[in-house]
Design a protein around this motif. Structure first.
Motif, PDB file in Angstrom:
ATOM      1  N   THR A 106       0.811  -1.229   0.000  1.00 34.21           N
ATOM      2  CA  THR A 106       0.000   0.000   0.000  1.00 34.21           C
ATOM      3  C   THR A 106       0.837   1.269   0.000  1.00 34.21           C
ATOM      4  O   THR A 106       0.401   2.299  -0.516  1.00 34.21           O
ATOM      5  CB  THR A 106      -0.932   0.027   1.235  1.00 34.21           C
ATOM      6  OG1 THR A 106      -0.145  -0.107   2.418  1.00 34.21           O
ATOM      7  CG2 THR A 106      -1.947  -1.094   1.169  1.00 34.21           C
ATOM      8  N   SER A 149      -7.011   4.293  16.230  1.00 31.49           N
ATOM      9  CA  SER A 149      -5.854   4.040  15.375  1.00 31.49           C
ATOM     10  C   SER A 149      -4.836   3.207  16.137  1.00 31.49           C
ATOM     11  O   SER A 149      -4.653   3.390  17.337  1.00 31.49           O
ATOM     12  CB  SER A 149      -5.228   5.366  14.922  1.00 31.49           C
ATOM     13  OG  SER A 149      -6.155   6.132  14.160  1.00 31.49           O
ATOM     14  N   TYR A 204       2.066  -2.844  10.593  1.00 32.14           N
ATOM     15  CA  TYR A 204       1.235  -1.902   9.842  1.00 32.14           C
ATOM     16  C   TYR A 204       0.551  -0.919  10.782  1.00 32.14           C
ATOM     17  O   TYR A 204       0.438  -1.158  11.988  1.00 32.14           O
ATOM     18  CB  TYR A 204       0.199  -2.633   8.982  1.00 32.14           C
ATOM     19  CG  TYR A 204      -0.747  -3.552   9.702  1.00 32.14           C
ATOM     20  CD1 TYR A 204      -1.999  -3.112  10.135  1.00 32.14           C
ATOM     21  CD2 TYR A 204      -0.415  -4.897   9.915  1.00 32.14           C
ATOM     22  CE1 TYR A 204      -2.882  -3.966  10.766  1.00 32.14           C
ATOM     23  CE2 TYR A 204      -1.297  -5.763  10.547  1.00 32.14           C
ATOM     24  CZ  TYR A 204      -2.526  -5.292  10.966  1.00 32.14           C
ATOM     25  OH  TYR A 204      -3.406  -6.145  11.597  1.00 32.14           O
ATOM     26  N   ASN A 205       0.109   0.203  10.210  1.00 27.23           N
ATOM     27  CA  ASN A 205      -0.669   1.205  10.923  1.00 27.23           C
ATOM     28  C   ASN A 205      -2.103   1.167  10.424  1.00 27.23           C
ATOM     29  O   ASN A 205      -2.355   1.125   9.214  1.00 27.23           O
ATOM     30  CB  ASN A 205      -0.096   2.609  10.700  1.00 27.23           C
ATOM     31  CG  ASN A 205       1.102   2.892  11.579  1.00 27.23           C
ATOM     32  OD1 ASN A 205       1.091   2.585  12.775  1.00 27.23           O
ATOM     33  ND2 ASN A 205       2.141   3.476  11.008  1.00 27.23           N
ATOM     34  N   VAL A 206      -3.043   1.160  11.370  1.00 23.97           N
ATOM     35  CA  VAL A 206      -4.457   1.305  11.056  1.00 23.97           C
ATOM     36  C   VAL A 206      -4.876   2.700  11.513  1.00 23.97           C
ATOM     37  O   VAL A 206      -4.805   3.015  12.709  1.00 23.97           O
ATOM     38  CB  VAL A 206      -5.314   0.244  11.767  1.00 23.97           C
ATOM     39  CG1 VAL A 206      -6.786   0.444  11.422  1.00 23.97           C
ATOM     40  CG2 VAL A 206      -4.860  -1.157  11.382  1.00 23.97           C
ATOM     41  N   ASN A 232      -7.823   5.794  11.464  1.00 28.18           N
ATOM     42  CA  ASN A 232      -9.216   6.173  11.225  1.00 28.18           C
ATOM     43  C   ASN A 232      -9.355   7.687  11.318  1.00 28.18           C
ATOM     44  O   ASN A 232      -8.847   8.309  12.258  1.00 28.18           O
ATOM     45  CB  ASN A 232     -10.127   5.506  12.251  1.00 28.18           C
ATOM     46  CG  ASN A 232     -10.478   4.083  11.865  1.00 28.18           C
ATOM     47  OD1 ASN A 232     -11.360   3.868  11.035  1.00 28.18           O
ATOM     48  ND2 ASN A 232      -9.779   3.111  12.439  1.00 28.18           N
ATOM     49  N   LYS A 260     -10.994   4.753   6.749  1.00 28.93           N
ATOM     50  CA  LYS A 260      -9.973   3.870   7.311  1.00 28.93           C
ATOM     51  C   LYS A 260      -8.831   3.657   6.331  1.00 28.93           C
ATOM     52  O   LYS A 260      -9.049   3.397   5.147  1.00 28.93           O
ATOM     53  CB  LYS A 260     -10.587   2.515   7.681  1.00 28.93           C
ATOM     54  CG  LYS A 260      -9.607   1.518   8.269  1.00 28.93           C
ATOM     55  CD  LYS A 260     -10.315   0.207   8.583  1.00 28.93           C
ATOM     56  CE  LYS A 260      -9.347  -0.847   9.095  1.00 28.93           C
ATOM     57  NZ  LYS A 260     -10.034  -2.130   9.375  1.00 28.93           N
ATOM     58  N   THR A 297      -5.136   1.444   6.015  1.00 22.19           N
ATOM     59  CA  THR A 297      -4.230   0.434   6.547  1.00 22.19           C
ATOM     60  C   THR A 297      -2.945   0.466   5.727  1.00 22.19           C
ATOM     61  O   THR A 297      -2.964   0.180   4.527  1.00 22.19           O
ATOM     62  CB  THR A 297      -4.843  -0.976   6.496  1.00 22.19           C
ATOM     63  OG1 THR A 297      -6.050  -0.993   7.269  1.00 22.19           O
ATOM     64  CG2 THR A 297      -3.880  -2.012   7.066  1.00 22.19           C
ATOM     65  N   ASN A 298      -1.850   0.855   6.351  1.00 25.48           N
ATOM     66  CA  ASN A 298      -0.543   0.912   5.689  1.00 25.48           C
ATOM     67  C   ASN A 298       0.306  -0.250   6.180  1.00 25.48           C
ATOM     68  O   ASN A 298       0.748  -0.276   7.323  1.00 25.48           O
ATOM     69  CB  ASN A 298       0.164   2.230   5.988  1.00 25.48           C
ATOM     70  CG  ASN A 298      -0.503   3.433   5.323  1.00 25.48           C
ATOM     71  OD1 ASN A 298      -0.346   4.552   5.769  1.00 25.48           O
ATOM     72  ND2 ASN A 298      -1.256   3.205   4.257  1.00 25.48           N
ATOM     73  N   ASP A 299       0.514  -1.213   5.307  1.00 27.80           N
ATOM     74  CA  ASP A 299       1.188  -2.453   5.681  1.00 27.80           C
ATOM     75  C   ASP A 299       2.653  -2.467   5.251  1.00 27.80           C
ATOM     76  O   ASP A 299       3.032  -1.834   4.263  1.00 27.80           O
ATOM     77  CB  ASP A 299       0.486  -3.647   5.040  1.00 27.80           C
ATOM     78  CG  ASP A 299       0.662  -3.623   3.515  1.00 27.80           C
ATOM     79  OD1 ASP A 299       0.241  -2.629   2.886  1.00 27.80           O
ATOM     80  OD2 ASP A 299       1.251  -4.573   2.971  1.00 27.80           O
TER      81      ASP A 299
END
Length: 268
Positions: free
Chosen positions: A34, A82, A193-195, A197, A208, A210-212
């Motif tokens: 991503t 988050s 990863y970061n989630v 919101n 939302k 999501t950076n994986d």
């Protein structure tokens, strides 16, 4: 570095002290499905509302990010919704802390538990840097407002502090024995990863992101292979004194530093 000629009785000592380094560096290469846009300074994810940029390069890795608002409305980043996730374990960005701020931030009181940048933050703990300082208590915000065409930096967690070990990876290699252990997304030892919101303006609908990331390669280096002396240039003039810097700097890499002790003879 060249060894000087020394008496035979001191040869071993001189070799160990002057020609060998006790410092080693484990360098991690990452990839993402991503976060794909890459420059010399950062890697980033982008949608119609925002750009989220990362620079992982630091000791232990920096999982923090810069959130840039591309719109004409205020974006509200909800830290209480988050999370930073490492190998399936989620860590909160909002930790219900109270900070005492004056000329310097001196006290952080925590209710709850999280793994902070400098270690475990224990339930209802309080850390005082300088008890003589005074200031205003500031409650940690659950939501951060980011005005149009501006950015805010969020940095809370290291990626990892645990040295990776493998039977096919020498812990203390010489320059001629440096090897790399490669991984796929399926067998990588480290996924993180970061989630995030957020909401846009007065719209209450949650957005939302999501950076994986996952580790694709790990290499152990002796210090002399990654540390170099550099005389920095400013306006065409070289600095008088050289400074030591790491080579191979990249925003999708990070590193751990470790040492070899006299009592540790394990190769892997």
């Amino acid at each position: 570095m060249h060894c000087k000629t020394v008496p035979l009785a001191l040869l071993l000592v001189a070799t160990l002290a002057s020609c060998s380094s006790a410092n080693f560096y484990q360098v991690y290469q990452t990839a993402s499905e991503t976060v794909k846009t890459k420059s010399d300074r950062y890697i980033s994810y982008e949608n119609d509302h925002c750009r989220v940029s990362y620079d992982l390069w630091s000791e232990n890795g920096n999982a923090g990010f810069t959130f840039y608002n591309k719109t004409t409305e205020v974006i509200y980043l909800h830290l209480d919704e988050s999370f930073y996730v490492m190998n399936g374990v989620a860590h909160d960005y909002f930790q219900n802390r109270t900070f005492l701020s004056g000329n310097n931030a001196v006290t952080a009181k925590t209710a709850g538990m999280g793994f902070g940048r400098y270690g475990i933050i224990n339930t209802l703990s309080s850390t005082t840097v300088d008890s003589k300082m005074s200031g205003v208590e500031v409650l940690e915000a659950k939501t951060i407002a980011i005005p149009p065409n501006t950015a805010k930096r969020i940095s809370e967690y290291d990626i990892t502090r645990e040295l990776y070990r493998d039977c096919n990876l020498l812990r203390f290699p010489s320059a001629r024995k440096v090897t790399t252990k490669s991984f796929t997304a399926e067998n990588t030892p480290l996924k993180f990863y970061n989630v995030l919101n957020y909401t846009l303006g007065t719209n209450e609908a949650r957005q939302k992101i999501t950076n994986d990331f996952y580790v694709t390669a790990i290499t152990n280096y002796p210090e002399k292979e990654v540390i170099e002396s550099v005389r920095k240039d400013f306006c065409g003039e070289k600095e008088a004194l050289a400074t030591k810097e790491m080579s191979g700097v990249a925003p999708d890499k990070f590193w751990l530093r470790y040492q070899k002790s006299e009592k540790d003879n394990r190769k892997h």
